[in-house]
Design an enzyme around this catalytic site. Structure first.
Site, PDB file in Angstrom:
ATOM      1  N   HIS A 250       1.076  -1.116   0.003  1.00  0.00           N
ATOM      2  CA  HIS A 250       0.151   0.058   0.117  1.00  0.00           C
ATOM      3  C   HIS A 250       0.901   1.269  -0.190  1.00  0.00           C
ATOM      4  O   HIS A 250       1.943   1.265   0.341  1.00  0.00           O
ATOM      5  CB  HIS A 250      -1.082  -0.038   1.248  1.00  0.00           C
TER       6      HIS A 250
ATOM      7  N   HIS B   1       3.904   7.087   3.841  1.00  0.00           N
ATOM      8  CA  HIS B   1       4.870   6.026   3.828  1.00  0.00           C
ATOM      9  C   HIS B   1       4.332   5.029   2.591  1.00  0.00           C
ATOM     10  O   HIS B   1       3.325   5.047   2.166  1.00  0.00           O
ATOM     11  CB  HIS B   1       5.031   5.194   5.126  1.00  0.00           C
TER      12      HIS B   1
ATOM     13  N   GLU C  47       7.682   0.834   5.083  1.00  0.00           N
ATOM     14  CA  GLU C  47       7.293  -0.138   5.958  1.00  0.00           C
ATOM     15  C   GLU C  47       7.348  -1.519   5.120  1.00  0.00           C
ATOM     16  O   GLU C  47       7.321  -1.689   4.107  1.00  0.00           O
ATOM     17  CB  GLU C  47       5.810   0.020   6.324  1.00  0.00           C
TER      18      GLU C  47
END
Lengths: 134, 134
Positions: free
Chosen positions: B7, B79, B130
């Site tokens: 994502h 992010h 991440e």
């Protein structure tokens, strides 16, 4: 209206270091640098299984990402690109909703040779959004 | 090592407005807001054909994105999340290459209920990355 996420673009201050990091440390499929003088950038495509990351590095005196790197010396996520089927229809729908198109408002030929538009970050949660007709 | 782009997360100052914009103006498949008190955010998932966008909005007094929104009042791309098959192996490979892991260095349970780590943006071209084990 929007389709796939075509790519995430990351402006980098050191292209060789970023290439080595994505290839060796992150183990990704990293292409060769491509100079795009018409766009004022050198681009490296990183192919992930479902989308692409584009590393952007300034090329020439008037690079559109020079200002971004001056403000963000470590680099940063520069924009995201959504695919659309019809860029003129997309533009008209966005304009009708009050969104601002950057530049002349007419699609230009983007880094992939396809028609693109950029939308004003202030209208899109601070995110620079590119639309690309595919 | 890295796999799919799981994502892109966008921190937004007005969740209702962002939801309306993605659903109505951009015509995307936008889910319902999900409060995640353990993570200090309310999340809205936008399902694109090949990946997800996550809208993040602060929840509670100590939200990890409050500082980001204070610095970026219009919001911004917060992010990107790459999938990995083995998060401990990924962590060890990154540490061996000199990359810094945020926090304790041990994986936590992320917003999707899976083990995640965050990498230091200064080590990754100014981009907060991440890693999520899938």
């Amino acid at each position: 209206m929007i389709g796939r996420l075509n790519h995430v673009a990351i402006a980098v201050p050191d292209l060789e270091a970023a290439v080595a990091q994505y290839r060796e440390t992150l183990g990704a499929d990293v292409g060769a640098p491509l100079d795009q003088p018409d766009h004022g950038v050198t681009v490296v495509f990183i192919t992930l299984p479902n989308t692409k990351i584009e590393l952007l590095y300034p090329l020439g005196a008037d690079s559109p990402i020079a200002g971004f790197l001056a403000k963000n010396p470590a680099g940063g996520i520069h924009h995201i690109c959504y695919e659309v089927a019809d860029i003129l229809a997309a533009r008209d729908r966005l304009k009708a909703a009050g969104a601002r198109i950057l530049g002349s408002g007419e699609p230009k030929t983007g880094a992939h040779g396809k028609p693109v538009l950029f939308l004003h970050p202030k209208d899109f949660n601070g995110a620079l959004v590119e639309l690309e007709q595919v």
